[in-house]
Scaffold this motif. Structure first.
Motif, mmCIF file in Angstrom:
data_model
loop_
_atom_site.group_PDB
_atom_site.id
_atom_site.type_symbol
_atom_site.label_atom_id
_atom_site.label_comp_id
_atom_site.label_asym_id
_atom_site.label_seq_id
_atom_site.Cartn_x
_atom_site.Cartn_y
_atom_site.Cartn_z
ATOM 1 N N PHE A 149 -4.869 38.321 15.465
ATOM 2 C CA PHE A 149 -4.465 38.806 14.143
ATOM 3 C C PHE A 149 -3.039 39.331 14.246
ATOM 4 N N GLU A 150 -2.128 38.674 13.545
ATOM 5 C CA GLU A 150 -0.730 39.094 13.520
ATOM 6 C C GLU A 150 -0.253 39.119 12.079
ATOM 7 N N GLY A 151 0.957 39.642 11.874
ATOM 8 C CA GLY A 151 1.526 39.655 10.530
ATOM 9 C C GLY A 151 2.304 40.917 10.251
ATOM 10 N N ARG A 152 2.746 41.035 9.036
ATOM 11 C CA ARG A 152 3.525 42.195 8.612
ATOM 12 C C ARG A 152 2.705 43.473 8.719
ATOM 13 N N ASP A 153 3.387 44.596 8.910
ATOM 14 C CA ASP A 153 2.720 45.882 8.822
ATOM 15 C C ASP A 153 2.135 46.042 7.419
ATOM 16 N N ALA A 154 0.925 46.576 7.345
ATOM 17 C CA ALA A 154 0.214 46.811 6.080
ATOM 18 C C ALA A 154 -0.224 45.529 5.392
ATOM 19 N N ARG B 241 -8.010 30.999 17.957
ATOM 20 C CA ARG B 241 -7.627 30.929 16.551
ATOM 21 C C ARG B 241 -6.559 31.989 16.286
ATOM 22 N N LYS B 242 -5.506 31.617 15.580
ATOM 23 C CA LYS B 242 -4.382 32.530 15.324
ATOM 24 C C LYS B 242 -4.147 32.644 13.817
ATOM 25 N N TYR B 243 -4.132 33.897 13.331
ATOM 26 C CA TYR B 243 -3.944 34.140 11.898
ATOM 27 C C TYR B 243 -2.741 35.048 11.673
ATOM 28 N N TRP B 244 -1.892 34.627 10.755
ATOM 29 C CA TRP B 244 -0.729 35.417 10.361
ATOM 30 C C TRP B 244 -0.944 35.911 8.934
ATOM 31 N N PHE B 245 -1.023 37.242 8.767
ATOM 32 C CA PHE B 245 -1.233 37.834 7.443
ATOM 33 C C PHE B 245 0.126 38.078 6.797
ATOM 34 N N SER B 246 0.330 37.440 5.662
ATOM 35 C CA SER B 246 1.616 37.476 4.973
ATOM 36 C C SER B 246 1.531 38.330 3.716
ATOM 37 N N VAL B 247 2.526 39.194 3.542
ATOM 38 C CA VAL B 247 2.574 40.050 2.359
ATOM 39 C C VAL B 247 4.029 40.189 1.931
ATOM 40 N N GLU C 191 4.942 44.464 -2.089
ATOM 41 C CA GLU C 191 3.564 44.906 -1.868
ATOM 42 C C GLU C 191 3.464 45.759 -0.615
ATOM 43 N N GLN C 192 4.192 45.390 0.431
ATOM 44 C CA GLN C 192 4.192 46.199 1.646
ATOM 45 C C GLN C 192 4.697 47.609 1.347
ATOM 46 N N TYR C 193 5.773 47.698 0.572
ATOM 47 C CA TYR C 193 6.343 49.002 0.235
ATOM 48 C C TYR C 193 5.335 49.851 -0.543
ATOM 49 N N LYS C 194 4.626 49.228 -1.488
ATOM 50 C CA LYS C 194 3.614 49.952 -2.252
ATOM 51 C C LYS C 194 2.526 50.501 -1.340
ATOM 52 N N ARG C 195 2.101 49.706 -0.370
ATOM 53 C CA ARG C 195 1.043 50.146 0.538
ATOM 54 C C ARG C 195 1.531 51.270 1.445
ATOM 55 N N PHE C 196 2.770 51.172 1.889
ATOM 56 C CA PHE C 196 3.340 52.262 2.683
ATOM 57 C C PHE C 196 3.368 53.556 1.873
ATOM 58 N N LYS C 197 3.791 53.454 0.607
ATOM 59 C CA LYS C 197 3.871 54.639 -0.244
ATOM 60 C C LYS C 197 2.493 55.261 -0.463
ATOM 61 N N SER C 198 1.484 54.420 -0.633
ATOM 62 C CA SER C 198 0.138 54.942 -0.850
ATOM 63 C C SER C 198 -0.365 55.655 0.395
ATOM 64 N N ARG C 199 -0.014 55.163 1.568
ATOM 65 C CA ARG C 199 -0.457 55.790 2.813
ATOM 66 C C ARG C 199 0.206 57.151 3.032
ATOM 67 N N ARG D 180 -3.149 58.178 6.299
ATOM 68 C CA ARG D 180 -1.850 58.692 6.730
ATOM 69 C C ARG D 180 -1.531 58.303 8.167
ATOM 70 N N TRP D 181 -2.552 58.233 9.011
ATOM 71 C CA TRP D 181 -2.345 57.913 10.428
ATOM 72 C C TRP D 181 -1.813 56.497 10.628
ATOM 73 N N LYS D 182 -2.006 55.645 9.612
ATOM 74 C CA LYS D 182 -1.539 54.259 9.726
ATOM 75 C C LYS D 182 -0.035 54.121 9.513
ATOM 76 N N LEU D 183 0.618 55.182 9.062
ATOM 77 C CA LEU D 183 2.037 55.115 8.758
ATOM 78 C C LEU D 183 2.821 55.728 9.911
ATOM 79 N N SER D 184 3.617 54.911 10.585
ATOM 80 C CA SER D 184 4.390 55.366 11.742
ATOM 81 C C SER D 184 5.885 55.181 11.482
ATOM 82 N N PRO D 185 6.720 55.832 12.286
ATOM 83 C CA PRO D 185 8.167 55.617 12.143
ATOM 84 C C PRO D 185 8.562 54.154 12.303
ATOM 85 N N THR D 186 7.853 53.426 13.174
ATOM 86 C CA THR D 186 8.149 51.995 13.345
ATOM 87 C C THR D 186 7.827 51.226 12.073
#
Length: 280
Positions: free
Chosen positions: A35-40, A137-143, A147-155, A162-168
């Motif tokens: 499982f790979e892809g963008r954060d969030a 099997r290799k999956y890339w989750f694309s966002v 939408e990524q920014y919205k999910r970061f803001k919600s976290r 909250r623990w899912k949001l890191s400086p990286t």
């Protein structure tokens, strides 16, 4: 995706995952899902739904921390090899050796030479896995960036996430195009015939989970395995055993008995996962 439709189809697919697991166990198959892809992008949520009803002794999640000083001196793929499945096992990699093709490269955690070596060796490594009989099997989750920014803001304000949001993670906002270029280059080298990348569009998390699990099930050649009937034995006659007096045991207090529907948790409101609900 409508919640009731999503939950009904998810349960059906989860039942099929249990069927697949039994086939893996009985045939000695070895399955690796990356499982790979963008954060969030929803990798963790998909993994959680896949493993919900599976046997943790058969299907295990591999989510490795940052390498130790010793591991940094090893061959890059070495620490991942230790987590590959034996016969009858499934391994779900929540991020994998592709860290080097993405975050390590973009954030400067590896040298350009190490990155180029990874791009050369990764296809060889994966061909070896497939050649040895592993179902990879290799999956890339694309966002999207919005939408990524919205999910970061919600976290940022969600105490459960909250623990899912890191400086990286936050750094990835300013490096969106760098990550895009790194992903494109990685695909050029590693989207090989024997181990293709499968892209999961993840703007809608419910649809992404359904699509990904359905595809995974369709890609594994599992069959229904008949389980032998189990006959429950009769209890033997008592030999006079007496249960230890409860007063001699240190029991957990019955906190549940003090709760009521009105004051449980101090709130009547049900927790809402805003990312799943599409509320930001």
């Amino acid at each position: 995706m409508d919640r009731s439709l999503y939950e009904a189809e998810l349960l059906r697919l989860q039942a099929e995952l249990v069927e697949m697991q039994e086939w893996v166990r009985s045939t000695g198959a070895r399955v690796v899902v990356v499982f790979e892809g963008r954060d969030a992008a929803g990798k963790g949520g998909a993994i959680k739904r896949i493993t919900e009803y599976l046997n943790p002794r058969i299907a295990r999640v591999v989510a490795l921390p940052a390498p130790t000083e010793r591991e940094r001196t090893q061959w890059y793929f070495q620490r991942y090899i230790a987590h590959l499945p034996a016969a009858g096992e499934i391994r779900l990699f929540d991020r994998s050796w592709y860290n080097r093709g993405g975050v390590e490269h973009v954030m400067g955690y590896c040298t350009p030479e190490e990155h180029q070596r990874f791009l050369r060796q990764c296809p060889i490594f994966e061909r070896m896995l497939v050649e040895d009989g592993i179902l990879l099997r290799k999956y890339w989750f694309s966002v999207s960036d919005k939408e990524q920014y919205k999910r970061f803001k919600s976290r940022q304000t969600d105490p459960m996430r909250r623990w899912k949001l890191s400086p990286t993670d936050l750094e990835s906002i300013t490096r969106w195009e760098d990550y895009s270029r790194a992903k494109d280059e990685m695909f050029v080298h590693t989207d090989i015939e024997t181990a293709r990348w499968h892209v999961v569009e993840s703007e809608d998390k419910r649809k992404a989970r359904i699509n990904m699990i359905h595809h995974l099930l369709g890609s594994i050649p599992y069959e229904h395995v008949e389980r032998p009937p189990m006959k429950f034995p009769k209890r033997p006659p008592s030999t006079g055993y007496q249960r230890t007096a409860r007063a001699l045991q240190l029991e957990v207090p019955d906190y549940a008995a003090t709760l009521s529907a009105a004051d449980a948790g101090g709130s009547k409101e049900r927790y809402v996962d805003v990312e799943d609900e599409g509320v930001h």
